[in-house]
Every structure is written in structure tokens, then in C-alpha cells.
Design an enzyme around this catalytic site. Sequence first.
Site, mmCIF file in Angstrom:
data_model
loop_
_atom_site.group_PDB
_atom_site.id
_atom_site.type_symbol
_atom_site.label_atom_id
_atom_site.label_comp_id
_atom_site.label_asym_id
_atom_site.label_seq_id
_atom_site.Cartn_x
_atom_site.Cartn_y
_atom_site.Cartn_z
ATOM 1 N N GLY A 11 -6.353 0.561 -14.557
ATOM 2 C CA GLY A 11 -5.864 0.500 -13.405
ATOM 3 C C GLY A 11 -5.025 0.886 -12.523
ATOM 4 N N SER A 13 -1.625 -2.597 -11.377
ATOM 5 C CA SER A 13 -0.137 -2.361 -11.916
ATOM 6 C C SER A 13 0.388 -2.491 -13.644
ATOM 7 C CB SER A 13 0.698 -3.232 -11.236
ATOM 8 O OG SER A 13 0.370 -3.564 -9.931
ATOM 9 N N LYS A 75 14.620 -7.743 -2.441
ATOM 10 C CA LYS A 75 14.491 -8.975 -2.637
ATOM 11 C C LYS A 75 15.701 -9.549 -3.545
ATOM 12 C CE LYS A 75 11.335 -12.579 -5.477
ATOM 13 N NZ LYS A 75 10.377 -12.340 -6.458
ATOM 14 N N LEU A 329 -3.049 -9.009 -16.637
ATOM 15 C CA LEU A 329 -3.239 -10.398 -16.844
ATOM 16 C C LEU A 329 -4.496 -10.135 -18.410
ATOM 17 C CD1 LEU A 329 -4.386 -9.501 -13.224
ATOM 18 C CD2 LEU A 329 -2.467 -11.610 -14.268
HETATM 19 C C1 LIG Z 1 -2.179 -15.913 -7.279
HETATM 20 C C2 LIG Z 1 -1.734 -14.571 -7.440
HETATM 21 C C3 LIG Z 1 -0.675 -14.637 -7.725
HETATM 22 C C4 LIG Z 1 0.213 -13.428 -8.341
HETATM 23 N N1 LIG Z 1 1.696 -13.142 -8.132
HETATM 24 C C5 LIG Z 1 2.379 -11.932 -8.164
HETATM 25 C C6 LIG Z 1 3.937 -11.416 -7.611
HETATM 26 O O1 LIG Z 1 4.919 -12.573 -6.958
HETATM 27 N N2 LIG Z 1 4.822 -11.152 -8.973
HETATM 28 C C7 LIG Z 1 3.839 -10.184 -10.388
HETATM 29 O O2 LIG Z 1 4.786 -10.047 -10.370
HETATM 30 N N3 LIG Z 1 2.553 -10.693 -10.156
HETATM 31 C C8 LIG Z 1 2.404 -11.695 -9.947
HETATM 32 N N4 LIG Z 1 1.036 -11.740 -9.907
HETATM 33 C C9 LIG Z 1 0.445 -10.960 -11.128
HETATM 34 C C10 LIG Z 1 -0.040 -9.475 -10.867
HETATM 35 O O3 LIG Z 1 -0.874 -9.590 -9.253
HETATM 36 C C11 LIG Z 1 -0.321 -8.577 -12.200
HETATM 37 O O4 LIG Z 1 -0.020 -9.280 -13.095
HETATM 38 C C12 LIG Z 1 -0.470 -7.644 -11.421
HETATM 39 O O5 LIG Z 1 -1.310 -7.501 -10.754
HETATM 40 C C13 LIG Z 1 -1.545 -6.580 -13.051
HETATM 41 O O6 LIG Z 1 -2.396 -6.602 -13.452
HETATM 42 P P1 LIG Z 1 -3.442 -5.990 -13.993
HETATM 43 O O7 LIG Z 1 -3.668 -4.772 -14.254
HETATM 44 O O8 LIG Z 1 -3.564 -6.998 -15.433
HETATM 45 O O9 LIG Z 1 -4.726 -6.140 -13.637
HETATM 46 P P2 LIG Z 1 -6.523 -5.949 -12.377
HETATM 47 O O10 LIG Z 1 -4.913 -5.877 -11.084
HETATM 48 O O11 LIG Z 1 -7.145 -6.803 -12.379
HETATM 49 O O12 LIG Z 1 -6.447 -4.664 -12.682
HETATM 50 C C14 LIG Z 1 -6.961 -4.300 -14.172
HETATM 51 C C15 LIG Z 1 -7.784 -2.983 -13.870
HETATM 52 O O13 LIG Z 1 -8.719 -3.230 -15.615
HETATM 53 C C16 LIG Z 1 -9.682 -1.821 -14.487
HETATM 54 N N5 LIG Z 1 -10.973 -2.659 -15.391
HETATM 55 C C17 LIG Z 1 -11.478 -3.709 -15.572
HETATM 56 N N6 LIG Z 1 -12.989 -3.318 -16.066
HETATM 57 C C18 LIG Z 1 -13.199 -2.342 -16.668
HETATM 58 C C19 LIG Z 1 -14.141 -2.031 -17.478
HETATM 59 N N7 LIG Z 1 -14.982 -1.849 -18.853
HETATM 60 N N8 LIG Z 1 -13.887 -0.612 -17.010
HETATM 61 C C20 LIG Z 1 -13.217 0.306 -17.159
HETATM 62 N N9 LIG Z 1 -12.000 -0.251 -15.754
HETATM 63 C C21 LIG Z 1 -12.322 -1.505 -15.801
HETATM 64 C C22 LIG Z 1 -10.234 -1.912 -13.033
HETATM 65 O O14 LIG Z 1 -10.618 -1.534 -12.544
HETATM 66 C C23 LIG Z 1 -8.511 -2.922 -12.723
HETATM 67 O O15 LIG Z 1 -7.870 -1.422 -12.334
HETATM 68 C C24 LIG Z 1 0.103 -12.748 -9.505
HETATM 69 C C25 LIG Z 1 -1.381 -12.536 -9.881
HETATM 70 C C26 LIG Z 1 -1.939 -14.401 -9.184
HETATM 71 C C27 LIG Z 1 -3.401 -13.978 -9.309
#
Ligand SMILES: Cc1cc2nc3c(=O)[nH]c(=O)nc-3n(C[C@H](O)[C@H](O)[C@H](O)COP(=O)(O)OP(=O)(O)OC[C@H]3O[C@@H](n4cnc5c(N)ncnc54)[C@H](O)[C@@H]3O)c2cc1C
Length: 498
Positions: A11, A13, A75, A329
Site C-alpha cells: 500500500g 504509492s 512543478k 520498487l
Molecule cells: C531516495 C529516494 C528518492 C525518491 N524520489 C522519488 C521522486 O522524487 N519521484 C518519484 O517518482 N519517485 C521517487 N522515489 C521512488 C518512490 O519513492 C517509489 O517509487 C514510490 O514511493 C513507490 O514505492 P512502492 O509503493 O513501490 O514501495 P513502498 O513505499 O516501500 O511500499 C511497500 C508496501 O508493501 C507493503 N509490504 C511489504 N511487505 C509486505 C508483506 N509481507 N505483507 C504485506 N505488505 C507488505 C508495505 O507495508 C508497504 O505498504 C524515490 C525513492 C528513493 C529511495
Amino acid sequence: MTPPRVVILGGGSAGWITAHLMRHAWPDAAITLVEAPDIATIGVGEGSTPTLKRFFEVIGIAEAEWMPRCHATYKAGIRFDGWSPAAPWPSYRHPFITQVDVHTREAFVLNCRNRRLGHDVPVHPDAFLLGARLSAEGKAPIAPPHFPFRMEYGYHFDAALLGAFLRDVAVARGVVHRAARVEQVTRHANGDVAALVTDAGEAIAAELFVDCSGFAGRLIEQVLDVPFHGFGDHLFNDAAVVAPTPPVAAPATETVATALSNGWCWSIPLQHRVGNGYVYASAFQSAEAAETELRARLGLVDADEVRHLRFRVGRRARHWERNVVAVGLSQGFIEPLEATALHLVLNTVEQFIGHYARGKGTAKDRGAFNETINARIEGVRDYIVAHYKLTTRTDSDYWRANAANVALPDPLLDILDTWFRRGDLAEALRRQGNASHFGELSWHCLLAGYGAFPPVSEAPRDDVDFHAQRDVAAFLAGCALNYPAQREVLAAQSARPA
Ligand SMILES: Cc1cc2nc3c(=O)[nH]c(=O)nc-3n(C[C@H](O)[C@H](O)[C@H](O)COP(=O)(O)OP(=O)(O)OC[C@H]3O[C@@H](n4cnc5c(N)ncnc54)[C@H](O)[C@@H]3O)c2cc1C
């Protein structure tokens, strides 16, 4: 097509954006999102490309509805400070390219061409593109109704608030939300995933699973073991230290990316704070030294908290494997210099929905999808690598190693070779199949911004200065008069009843 039963794992982005796009594409599908309350989201990722604007348009949510709730700002692009001391200017802007730029693009391209031939003509990117002009004036990229050009722009936003907002709307639109940790995964005899089993003992079955579990790659890596191709040879950064600072009275309409000793620092102006993060290479600088450098830069005191993050740059070999698609990610990451991660999330989900509707997951379809997504990711990678290759900083081992790095991807070599041989850049990009998010003007911004030109070889000739000939400066100044200050637009949004 009969919509599949979908379970989204995660959950952040990526998870909530996926839920919305699938809900929109498949209004009758049963969609469940499961996220662990005790596994935090990454909590960064607060700058977007114009793709996020398109996302909100597709799912039918107005800016006035979501921006105030997420303390969002507009932006118009990114400003790069201090990346190329040998360039004739200390910084340059890479704005989002808009429809208006059709009137000035030729002057920019022709001047760059003449500058590549050695003529001393203006080539600073800020002088040619409307987004740069708006950023310089602190204006919102919102054209009034009488100014008939479509604007492309992105946003800055609070990632946690955006996630919460998207969750609330998704749930109101029928997405089922389960707050639980996935502890086990059951599989069918053919190897497909059958169900996710939570810590509460619930088995959530589906035909299609979306892995949005972040760097953990709970399905794509831990269950399906899809290999990860690292980009570490091309991109050295793998860590960040992050800290907020108080808001400024008139937030800028641009992200600022400032080169530091062993990486760079973002400054993202939101309505309630400024987000800052120093992205660096752990092989060249320790976490302690990076934190000290960031604290000094921002004027933080001991009581101010910072957060350290590590990341892995690269991509999965395959993003769609069996009945699982990885988004966010979990599918890979390129460092955030051009804030492209959510752009790739949106691309991935849109492409997936299209491919799924056509073939429902035949091996051929999966192959075509994976190839497309890999090309998109690598197109972004090459543009980011170019920043590091073209830097003229020599003040640390880190910058010297970047400039000396010969591990360059072939498409990037082709682009650089074309540029320095004074060839046709648009043609080089066409050869690469237009996979990249970055078009001809973006490449001109980058190459001109770094001052990547041969020495001036002739006395100035006024007949080749298309910037002056076409009076681009007056044109942009006139256009900019149509746009309001960002703070006026944000104040009007906040004043509207909720
Ligand atoms: C330093 C940095 C700067 C960034 N800056 C930018 C930017 O400026 N612009 C941009 O577009 N992107 C940027 N990003 C990338 C951006 O942060 C991610 O692409 C975005 O937040 C999506 O993350 P996500 O949802 O894939 O993962 P996460 O936010 O890590 O979410 C993972 C989810 O999985 C769940 N989860 C994990 N394991 C389990 C399990 N076993 N059971 C149930 N739930 C689980 C967690 O609870 C969480 O809800 C940046 C990243 C980094 C590291």
C-alpha cells in the site's frame, strides 16, 4: 474480457496507483489491496513528471480536490545547480516540454547545432523553453482559458498524504483494503501463485497478483525468484539521507538538484515543508559523513532528525512472471535525479492493462510487455547516466570516477557520439525506437546545460543566432504574462470549500 480477481500486495504509492488504474480499467473486477501495518512505506518520492497529471485526469480527480490535502505544489521542471563548473553558467533548467515550446524549439535546436559547429551563439536551455521561464518567475504552469496551449507539468506532494488520499478514494470506489502482513504464499501445481496467506490466517485468492511490496519484492523475488539486473556499473549512488526543513513563503515551481561532494541533494518545496535528501554513493562516502554534509547545508541542529535509506539501482529481468506483475520498487529503481519512478509505475500499469486485455497473459504477451518495460526503464537510465558522464566536477574521487566511467550503455554512446560528431540528434533518438521518456529537447537541455560543446572556433556571427532573430526572449516574456504566481493558485485552491 472478464476482469480478473486481483490482489495487490503493498500500500505504498505504487500499490494505490495500481488499484486506481485497475479499478478504472476494470470497473467490475474484485480488487483487494493488502498491506502490512507494521512495514512502513518508503516515505520518499515526492516529485513527479507530467504523467501524474494524466493519472489524475484518467481517474477523474481534480487538482482542487487532492492538492490541498497533500500539501502539493506545481512543478514545471528541475534546476540543476553546480553540476558542471566548466560550463559558462552555474546552473540550468530541464523543464517539462509543453505545447508552447513548438514555437521556440527550432531556435534552440538550431542554436545548439551552430554552437556545436563552433559559433558563439546563446544556448542556455533556460532561454528557450516556457517551463524554465515560469520556474524562474515562480509562476504556476496553469494557463488561463484564453491562452490556448495545453501545459505539461508535474507536482510536488507529501508522499504519505498522497498514499492516504488515494487509499480513501480507492476504498470509496470499491477496492477492498486489508491491513495484514503476508506471511505465506500458496501456489498452484503449475507454479502460479494461488493465494496470499496473512498473519491473521486469511488466504486471499486471486487470478492476478500485483507485487507492490517495495524493495522486498515479496512475490517477484522471494517467491518467483526473478533475477535482478543491477545498474551499479553505470550509476554509483545507492544511499540517501533525508530531512525536512520549514516551508518557504513562496514555494518554487521546480525541484532543485544541487551537486554535493559525493552525490546531489534534492530540494522539493511543499506547502507545509521543504523535503530535502542527499543521494550519494556509499562506496565513496560514509552515512555519517553524508549526514554531516547535509546537516551543514541545511543548517540543522542536533535535535533535528534525519532518516537514512539504502537502495538498489537496476531492474528485474522480467516484470510480469506467471500470474504476477511487479510494479514500483519491487520491479526496480533508478536513482531519483529526474523523479521518474512514479512515471514508470504509471507506464507499467497502463501497459500491463493493455497487454492483459489483449492476451490475458500468454507467454508471447508477457514477453512483449517485459520487453517494452525494460526499454522504458533503460531509456530513463541512459538519460540519468548522461548527467554523471558529462559532469565537469573534479573535486572528489566520486566525481572523477563518474566522469572517467567508460561503462556506458550503447544507446547513450550513440547519442553522445552523434552530438559530438555534430550529427542529427533527433535521428539518433528515432533509431532507438523512441522508448525513452526523454525526447530531443530534453537531451538538448542536458547536453547544452552541461556546456557539452567544442570550443568556440570563430568570431561571433549574428546571422546564425536564431534566439535573437526570432526574438525568443520577448516571446517567452509575453507568454509568461499569462500565468499566475503559484502562491495565488494554491491560496485559491485552499480557500475553496472541501
Ligand atoms: C531516495 C529516494 C528518492 C525518491 N524520489 C522519488 C521522486 O522524487 N519521484 C518519484 O517518482 N519517485 C521517487 N522515489 C521512488 C518512490 O519513492 C517509489 O517509487 C514510490 O514511493 C513507490 O514505492 P512502492 O509503493 O513501490 O514501495 P513502498 O513505499 O516501500 O511500499 C511497500 C508496501 O508493501 C507493503 N509490504 C511489504 N511487505 C509486505 C508483506 N509481507 N505483507 C504485506 N505488505 C507488505 C508495505 O507495508 C508497504 O505498504 C524515490 C525513492 C528513493 C529511495
